[in-house]
Design an enzyme around this catalytic site. Structure first.
Site, PDB file in Angstrom:
ATOM      1  N   GLU A  35       4.302  -2.132  -8.592  1.00 36.18           N
ATOM      2  CA  GLU A  35       4.603  -2.718  -7.284  1.00 36.18           C
ATOM      3  C   GLU A  35       4.752  -4.211  -7.435  1.00 36.18           C
ATOM      4  OE1 GLU A  35       2.580  -1.995  -3.635  1.00 36.18           O
ATOM      5  OE2 GLU A  35       2.530   0.169  -3.932  1.00 36.18           O
ATOM      6  N   HIS A  98       6.880  -6.050   0.047  1.00 39.10           N
ATOM      7  CA  HIS A  98       6.428  -5.439  -1.197  1.00 39.10           C
ATOM      8  C   HIS A  98       7.223  -4.160  -1.444  1.00 39.10           C
ATOM      9  CE1 HIS A  98       3.865  -3.250   1.679  1.00 39.10           C
ATOM     10  NE2 HIS A  98       3.724  -2.312   0.752  1.00 39.10           N
ATOM     11  N   HIS A 100       7.476  -0.034  -2.846  1.00 41.46           N
ATOM     12  CA  HIS A 100       6.769   1.247  -2.954  1.00 41.46           C
ATOM     13  C   HIS A 100       7.571   2.140  -3.897  1.00 41.46           C
ATOM     14  CE1 HIS A 100       4.182   1.556   0.991  1.00 41.46           C
ATOM     15  NE2 HIS A 100       3.767   0.598   0.192  1.00 41.46           N
ATOM     16  N   ASP A 111      -1.466  -1.152   4.334  1.00 45.04           N
ATOM     17  CA  ASP A 111      -0.404  -2.087   4.750  1.00 45.04           C
ATOM     18  C   ASP A 111      -0.536  -2.422   6.234  1.00 45.04           C
ATOM     19  OD1 ASP A 111       0.752  -1.994   2.195  1.00 45.04           O
ATOM     20  OD2 ASP A 111       2.181  -0.423   2.777  1.00 45.04           O
TER      21      ASP A 111
END
Length: 159
Positions: A35, A98, A100, A111
């Site tokens: 990630e 970010h 995934h 999150d």
């Protein structure tokens, strides 16, 4: 390719090509990729409901990066501070992004909890924050409303 999303209320959230390309460079399109993430930087347009995302921070030394987890280091705050000073106070923190490792990204409970904490932070400028999660095939964007702490998906795009 620049992206334009309709905001939850009035106005548009525009993602400039350079910022988009920097996020997509960390897409987890193989099992070896960890990630990645960072902060969203841009401008609330004066006398307009539009917001422009024109820069992002990217993974840095000191970040915690795992296959299913990303934790930013304090180094990202220095990027925000430098951008603010260099722009004369017009480029500000707009939110976070970010990756995934799934085709169509959905925010985890962790999150959503993090987003709520950021929305409640009195040091944050503006009425809204934005959150982007980059999946392997789809990028999704959310707008967080600071007055009530809610988040609304404002769009997605196939990659």
């Amino acid at each position: 390719m620049a992206l334009v999303f309709q905001r939850a209320g009035e106005g548009r959230f525009k993602v400039r090509t350079h910022a988009l390309e920097r996020m997509l460079a960390y897409r987890q399109d193989s099992r070896r990729k960890l990630e990645g993430g960072g902060l969203l930087l841009g401008r609330f347009i004066l006398d307009s409901p539009d917001v422009v995302l024109d820069a992002v921070s990217t993974p840095m030394p000191g970040d915690l990066r795992e296959r299913h987890r990303f934790v930013r280091s304090q180094a990202h705050q220095r990027v925000v501070d430098a951008a603010w000073w260099a722009s004369g106070g017009t480029r500000v923190y707009l939110g976070e992004w970010h990756t995934h490792p799934e085709p169509v990204s959905s925010p985890s409970d962790e999150d959503v909890g993090s987003w709520r904490r950021h929305l409640a932070d009195p040091r944050i400028y503006g009425e809204a924050l934005f959150f982007i999660v980059v999946g392997t095939r789809v990028l999704r964007a959310w707008e967080g409303v600071r007055s009530d702490g809610s988040t609304v998906k404002i769009g997605e795009v196939r990659l």
